[in-house]
Design a protein around this motif. Structure first.
Motif, PDB file in Angstrom:
ATOM      1  N   ALA A  31       0.831  -1.203   0.000  1.00 28.62           N
ATOM      2  CA  ALA A  31       0.000   0.000   0.000  1.00 28.62           C
ATOM      3  C   ALA A  31       0.868   1.257   0.000  1.00 28.62           C
ATOM      4  CB  ALA A  31      -0.936   0.001   1.206  1.00 28.62           C
ATOM      5  N   LEU A  32       1.932   1.252   0.783  1.00 26.56           N
ATOM      6  CA  LEU A  32       2.830   2.410   0.818  1.00 26.56           C
ATOM      7  C   LEU A  32       3.554   2.591  -0.512  1.00 26.56           C
ATOM      8  CD1 LEU A  32       4.252   2.065   4.429  1.00 26.56           C
ATOM      9  CD2 LEU A  32       2.657   3.795   3.573  1.00 26.56           C
ATOM     10  N   ALA A  33       3.934   1.490  -1.150  1.00 23.67           N
ATOM     11  CA  ALA A  33       4.583   1.574  -2.466  1.00 23.67           C
ATOM     12  C   ALA A  33       3.621   2.145  -3.501  1.00 23.67           C
ATOM     13  CB  ALA A  33       5.077   0.194  -2.901  1.00 23.67           C
ATOM     14  N   LEU A  34       2.358   1.733  -3.433  1.00 19.20           N
ATOM     15  CA  LEU A  34       1.358   2.290  -4.338  1.00 19.20           C
ATOM     16  C   LEU A  34       1.223   3.792  -4.113  1.00 19.20           C
ATOM     17  CD1 LEU A  34      -1.365  -0.488  -4.031  1.00 19.20           C
ATOM     18  CD2 LEU A  34       0.010   0.002  -6.076  1.00 19.20           C
ATOM     19  N   ARG A  35       1.120   4.176  -2.866  1.00 17.14           N
ATOM     20  CA  ARG A  35       0.978   5.598  -2.528  1.00 17.14           C
ATOM     21  C   ARG A  35       2.176   6.393  -3.020  1.00 17.14           C
ATOM     22  NH1 ARG A  35       2.608   8.736   1.929  1.00 17.14           N
ATOM     23  NH2 ARG A  35       1.276  10.539   2.246  1.00 17.14           N
ATOM     24  N   GLU A  36       3.374   5.856  -2.809  1.00 18.48           N
ATOM     25  CA  GLU A  36       4.597   6.529  -3.234  1.00 18.48           C
ATOM     26  C   GLU A  36       4.621   6.770  -4.748  1.00 18.48           C
ATOM     27  OE1 GLU A  36       8.981   4.827  -3.549  1.00 18.48           O
ATOM     28  OE2 GLU A  36       8.386   5.164  -1.468  1.00 18.48           O
ATOM     29  N   ARG A  37       3.999   5.856  -5.477  1.00 12.08           N
ATOM     30  CA  ARG A  37       3.975   5.969  -6.938  1.00 12.08           C
ATOM     31  C   ARG A  37       2.676   6.611  -7.442  1.00 12.08           C
ATOM     32  NH1 ARG A  37       6.984   1.951  -5.108  1.00 12.08           N
ATOM     33  NH2 ARG A  37       8.924   1.426  -6.140  1.00 12.08           N
ATOM     34  N   VAL A  39      -0.422   5.773  -7.073  1.00 17.55           N
ATOM     35  CA  VAL A  39      -1.472   4.850  -7.510  1.00 17.55           C
ATOM     36  C   VAL A  39      -2.565   4.910  -6.450  1.00 17.55           C
ATOM     37  CG1 VAL A  39      -2.062   2.438  -7.974  1.00 17.55           C
ATOM     38  CG2 VAL A  39       0.152   3.356  -8.714  1.00 17.55           C
ATOM     39  N   PRO A  40      -3.819   5.142  -6.830  1.00 17.53           N
ATOM     40  CA  PRO A  40      -4.896   5.201  -5.838  1.00 17.53           C
ATOM     41  C   PRO A  40      -4.999   3.903  -5.034  1.00 17.53           C
ATOM     42  CG  PRO A  40      -5.662   6.007  -7.962  1.00 17.53           C
ATOM     43  CD  PRO A  40      -4.311   5.388  -8.193  1.00 17.53           C
ATOM     44  N   VAL A  41      -5.060   4.038  -3.713  1.00 23.86           N
ATOM     45  CA  VAL A  41      -5.164   2.872  -2.836  1.00 23.86           C
ATOM     46  C   VAL A  41      -5.993   3.238  -1.614  1.00 23.86           C
ATOM     47  CG1 VAL A  41      -2.968   3.396  -1.670  1.00 23.86           C
ATOM     48  CG2 VAL A  41      -3.882   1.062  -1.603  1.00 23.86           C
ATOM     49  N   GLU A  42      -6.860   2.308  -1.221  1.00 22.33           N
ATOM     50  CA  GLU A  42      -7.630   2.443   0.018  1.00 22.33           C
ATOM     51  C   GLU A  42      -7.302   1.227   0.861  1.00 22.33           C
ATOM     52  OE1 GLU A  42     -12.243   2.744   1.446  1.00 22.33           O
ATOM     53  OE2 GLU A  42     -11.557   4.007  -0.204  1.00 22.33           O
ATOM     54  N   VAL A  43      -6.984   1.455   2.140  1.00 21.09           N
ATOM     55  CA  VAL A  43      -6.536   0.377   3.027  1.00 21.09           C
ATOM     56  C   VAL A  43      -7.403   0.350   4.285  1.00 21.09           C
ATOM     57  CG1 VAL A  43      -4.592  -0.547   4.348  1.00 21.09           C
ATOM     58  CG2 VAL A  43      -4.162   0.692   2.226  1.00 21.09           C
ATOM     59  N   HIS A  44      -7.783  -0.860   4.672  1.00 25.43           N
ATOM     60  CA  HIS A  44      -8.508  -1.081   5.929  1.00 25.43           C
ATOM     61  C   HIS A  44      -7.757  -2.161   6.695  1.00 25.43           C
ATOM     62  CE1 HIS A  44     -11.978   1.314   4.709  1.00 25.43           C
ATOM     63  NE2 HIS A  44     -11.664   0.878   3.500  1.00 25.43           N
ATOM     64  N   LEU A  45      -7.287  -1.823   7.896  1.00 25.12           N
ATOM     65  CA  LEU A  45      -6.523  -2.755   8.720  1.00 25.12           C
ATOM     66  C   LEU A  45      -7.327  -3.052   9.976  1.00 25.12           C
ATOM     67  CD1 LEU A  45      -3.848  -4.291   8.980  1.00 25.12           C
ATOM     68  CD2 LEU A  45      -2.943  -2.284  10.179  1.00 25.12           C
TER      69      LEU A  45
END
Length: 85
Positions: A31-37, A39-45
């Motif tokens: 998710a962090l790699a996507l954000r860094e590049r 790329v739209p990402v939604e995360v639920h932990l």
């Protein structure tokens, strides 16, 4: 392979995981790699839940409606008819 994540060709991601899942660290890094590049990402932990535990038909499953909402907001699936929301 995180080096293959590219802004213009990698699709948006919806990621759910649980802290008790041994893969949650990898999901977080991804998710962090996507954000860094950008790329739209939604995360639920979630606090609890094993790997693929949320795939069941249990009534306490929260991620399917959240994923459906995400798909609607991205206009990937249609909004439900009025009165069915």
């Amino acid at each position: 392979q995180l080096d293959k994540v590219a802004r213009n060709i990698t699709p948006p991601f919806f990621i759910t995981s649980a802290t008790t899942d041994k893969f949650s660290i990898g999901a977080s890094h991804f998710a962090l790699a996507l954000r860094e590049r950008h790329v739209p990402v939604e995360v639920h932990l979630y606090e609890k839940g094993g790997h693929a535990e949320g795939v069941s038909e249990r009534t306490d499953n929260q991620w399917p409606p959240m994923a459906a909402d995400w798909l609607r907001r991205r206009e990937i699936i249609a909004q439900p008819p009025a009165g069915k929301r």
